[in-house]
Write a protein that holds these residues in place. Structure first.
Motif, mmCIF file in Angstrom:
data_model
loop_
_atom_site.group_PDB
_atom_site.id
_atom_site.type_symbol
_atom_site.label_atom_id
_atom_site.label_comp_id
_atom_site.label_asym_id
_atom_site.label_seq_id
_atom_site.Cartn_x
_atom_site.Cartn_y
_atom_site.Cartn_z
ATOM 1 N N ALA A 13 -6.549 -9.836 19.038
ATOM 2 C CA ALA A 13 -6.206 -11.288 19.090
ATOM 3 C C ALA A 13 -6.743 -12.068 17.872
ATOM 4 N N THR A 15 -5.203 -13.726 13.897
ATOM 5 C CA THR A 15 -4.186 -14.050 12.921
ATOM 6 C C THR A 15 -4.283 -13.474 11.540
ATOM 7 N N SER A 16 -5.417 -12.666 11.523
ATOM 8 C CA SER A 16 -5.816 -12.150 9.983
ATOM 9 C C SER A 16 -4.997 -10.854 9.758
ATOM 10 N N ARG A 18 -5.548 -8.971 7.351
ATOM 11 C CA ARG A 18 -6.807 -7.950 6.883
ATOM 12 C C ARG A 18 -7.136 -7.072 8.225
ATOM 13 N N GLU A 39 -13.483 -23.837 15.398
ATOM 14 C CA GLU A 39 -14.432 -23.106 14.846
ATOM 15 C C GLU A 39 -15.727 -23.965 14.087
ATOM 16 N N THR A 80 -16.094 -13.287 10.964
ATOM 17 C CA THR A 80 -16.530 -12.906 9.762
ATOM 18 C C THR A 80 -17.086 -14.421 9.232
ATOM 19 N N ASP A 164 -8.665 -19.036 2.480
ATOM 20 C CA ASP A 164 -8.885 -18.599 3.958
ATOM 21 C C ASP A 164 -9.677 -17.591 4.159
ATOM 22 N N LYS A 165 -10.677 -17.327 3.293
ATOM 23 C CA LYS A 165 -11.715 -16.317 3.090
ATOM 24 C C LYS A 165 -13.043 -17.018 3.616
ATOM 25 N N ALA A 170 -12.414 -12.479 -1.669
ATOM 26 C CA ALA A 170 -11.852 -11.611 -0.922
ATOM 27 C C ALA A 170 -12.392 -10.137 -1.639
ATOM 28 N N ILE A 171 -13.216 -9.321 -1.149
ATOM 29 C CA ILE A 171 -13.621 -8.086 -1.794
ATOM 30 C C ILE A 171 -12.548 -7.173 -1.804
ATOM 31 N N GLY A 191 -13.329 -7.740 7.005
ATOM 32 C CA GLY A 191 -13.250 -8.821 8.467
ATOM 33 C C GLY A 191 -13.116 -7.926 9.714
HETATM 34 C C1 LIG Z 1 -15.891 -12.151 2.858
HETATM 35 C C2 LIG Z 1 -14.598 -11.807 3.138
HETATM 36 C C3 LIG Z 1 -13.838 -12.205 4.054
HETATM 37 N N1 LIG Z 1 -12.639 -12.192 4.432
HETATM 38 C C4 LIG Z 1 -11.793 -12.656 5.467
HETATM 39 C C5 LIG Z 1 -11.988 -12.154 6.683
HETATM 40 C C6 LIG Z 1 -11.393 -13.234 7.715
HETATM 41 O O1 LIG Z 1 -9.958 -13.040 7.886
HETATM 42 C C7 LIG Z 1 -11.929 -14.352 7.310
HETATM 43 C C8 LIG Z 1 -12.872 -15.199 8.090
HETATM 44 O O2 LIG Z 1 -12.359 -15.766 9.023
HETATM 45 P P1 LIG Z 1 -12.332 -15.827 10.396
HETATM 46 O O3 LIG Z 1 -12.492 -16.713 11.329
HETATM 47 O O4 LIG Z 1 -13.409 -14.684 10.819
HETATM 48 O O5 LIG Z 1 -10.960 -14.795 10.630
HETATM 49 P P2 LIG Z 1 -9.486 -15.767 10.545
HETATM 50 O O6 LIG Z 1 -9.371 -17.129 10.724
HETATM 51 O O7 LIG Z 1 -8.963 -15.029 9.185
HETATM 52 O O8 LIG Z 1 -8.654 -14.847 11.640
HETATM 53 P P3 LIG Z 1 -8.808 -15.124 13.291
HETATM 54 O O9 LIG Z 1 -9.865 -16.095 13.615
HETATM 55 O O10 LIG Z 1 -7.418 -15.342 13.832
HETATM 56 O O11 LIG Z 1 -9.376 -13.370 13.911
HETATM 57 O O12 LIG Z 1 -12.291 -14.138 5.835
HETATM 58 C C9 LIG Z 1 -11.956 -11.427 3.651
HETATM 59 O O13 LIG Z 1 -10.551 -11.048 3.708
HETATM 60 N N2 LIG Z 1 -12.322 -10.563 2.450
HETATM 61 C C10 LIG Z 1 -13.855 -10.841 2.371
HETATM 62 O O14 LIG Z 1 -14.230 -10.151 1.408
#
Ligand SMILES: Cc1cn([C@H]2C[C@H](O)[C@@H](COP(=O)(O)OP(=O)(O)OP(=O)(O)O)O2)c(=O)[nH]c1=O
Length: 209
Positions: A13, A15-16, A18, A39, A80, A164-165, A170-171, A191
């Protein structure tokens, strides 16, 4: 390798992209369902309370979007955040100024990335989806950044990657250029901590069989 009971569908569940790619990487068969929740942190809410509430609310929201065609399934939800040494929570940056404020605190220093994962066993009874059982964990990884300059921050923002991270990087992408070292799970930073997620899936699938 874990073997999953193929008679119970697994639904991520989220939208990510990753998280989907990470589950694909370790060959966990699944489908995705988008859930959307507010959130915003509550006043005075600690990082641990916040992240636990997020995965729990995402699982509750999933109950509203599960397909009618099945009678039971297992749902994975995750959240995350970055956490500074003083406990401050780093979410997705609202704008460039917000990202810079975070990055200045992360520059030439260590922060943690926390991912909460909840695996919930859902069943449909009388046309209503209900949660029967859930297991949750929070995994923490230490991440050390190099010293960041204003021009590095401006350049990175304009790539579009930070927006969006959590923590604004983004590592698994261009942000790797800022990561001097990590201690702990790499997939957790991206994530979804894979070892721990597989463990939770195994526990929840064995229960109630
Ligand atoms: C620190 C870090 C975070 N992230 C991303 C992971 C998560 O997708 C995002 C944190 O947001 P989240 O709210 O955890 O996730 P989301 O909104 O992307 O997806 P959903 O709530 O629908 O499950 O940051 C990376 O991709 N790389 C990184 O190095």
């Amino acid at each position: 390798m874990y073997q999953f009971n193929a008679t119970i569908p697994i639904i991520l569940a989220s939208t990510s992209p990753r998280r989907r790619e990470l589950l694909d990487q370790v060959a966990v068969p699944h489908t995705c369902a988008a859930v959307s929740i507010d959130e915003s942190p509550l006043a005075e809410e600690s990082a641990i309370d916040y992240i636990g509430r997020m995965v729990s609310q995402k699982a509750q929201a999933a109950l509203q979007v599960l397909p009618n065609a099945m009678t039971e399934c297992v749902v994975i939800t995750a959240d995350t955040i970055g956490v500074l040494p003083d406990g401050a929570v780093l979410q997705k940056p609202n704008d460039f100024a917000d990202a810079c404020a975070m990055w200045r605190q992360m520059s030439n220093a260590s922060h943690q990335v926390w991912t909460a994962v909840q695996v919930s066993r859902m069943a449909q009874r009388s046309g209503q989806w209900q949660m029967d059982y859930a297991e949750r964990t929070v995994v923490r990884t230490d991440v050390k950044f190099i010293a960041l300059t204003d021009s590095m921050m401006a350049h990175y923002w304009h790539t579009g990657e930070p927006q969006d991270k959590a923590g604004g990087y983004a590592i698994q992408g261009l942000g790797a250029a800022w990561v001097k070292a990590i201690d702990g799970s790499y997939s957790n930073v991206v994530g979804l901590p894979l070892v721990e997620t597989l463990d939770l899936l195994s526990q929840v699938m064995q229960t109630h069989q």
